[in-house]
Design a protein around this motif. Structure first.
Motif: not given
Length: 186
Positions: A84-96
């Motif tokens: 959105h204009r001021e914010s966002a949600t961050l997500a991440y993953w790696l293969l084991p």
């Protein structure tokens, strides 16, 4: 490497997710070691993953989904969503097989630079399941502050677990260069 390069550091390249990546995303969603953290409860078919790529990746202005690549091989993903204009949600993953080498730290730091410097966001949030100490440590290394706990928020491994919520403001971010120059592996 099928997708276009979007961001790059010394060791990782972040590139766009393309339809050809359906196999990797399906493998991640169905991998027992990843599925719990990604919050998938049932198997994902190739068709479901292809539909996700078409609807959520290619046609969504409120998210940016990138694959983390090392030597042109995709090993994980980092996403900004609910932008959105001021914010966002961050997500991440790696293969084991790629845990513990610092790739997630490096990739997430690049995306944080992009979120604050290019998109002009002011606040990023991320959350982990309470038992995911490695992810919580990564967020701590990157300067995120613990902002709260949602008690018994998710059901995994036969019981309810808390989720830990973190955030960072643009003026708290010291930049990926400072993190990566003195950073430690995740």
């Amino acid at each position: 490497m099928p997708g276009e390069v979007f961001l790059r550091s010394e060791r990782v390249t972040l590139r766009t997710v393309e339809p050809e990546d359906a196999e990797l995303l399906q493998r991640a969603r169905n991998d027992p070691d990843l599925r719990e953290g990604l919050l998938f409860r049932s198997p994902s078919t190739r068709g479901e993953v292809e539909a996700f790529i078409e609807e959520s990746v290619e046609g969504d202005d409120e998210s940016q989904n990138l694959l983390i690549c090392v030597s042109d091989e995709p090993i994980g993903a980092v996403d900004l969503f609910d932008i959105h204009r001021e914010s966002a949600t961050l997500a991440y993953w790696l293969l084991p097989d790629h845990h513990g080498d610092g790739y997630a730290t490096e990739a997430v730091a690049l995306v944080i630079d992009h979120a604050f410097d290019t998109l002009g966001l002011n606040h990023l949030v991320a959350w982990t399941i309470g038992y995911n100490g490695a992810s919580q440590a990564l967020l701590g290394r990157l300067g995120f502050s613990h902002e709260g706990t949602y008690r018994e928020h998710v059901f995994r491994k036969g019981e309810h677990h808390d989720t830990e919520h973190y955030g960072i403001l643009a003026d708290e971010w010291t930049g990926s260069e400072s993190i990566l120059d003195g950073g430690s592996p995740d």
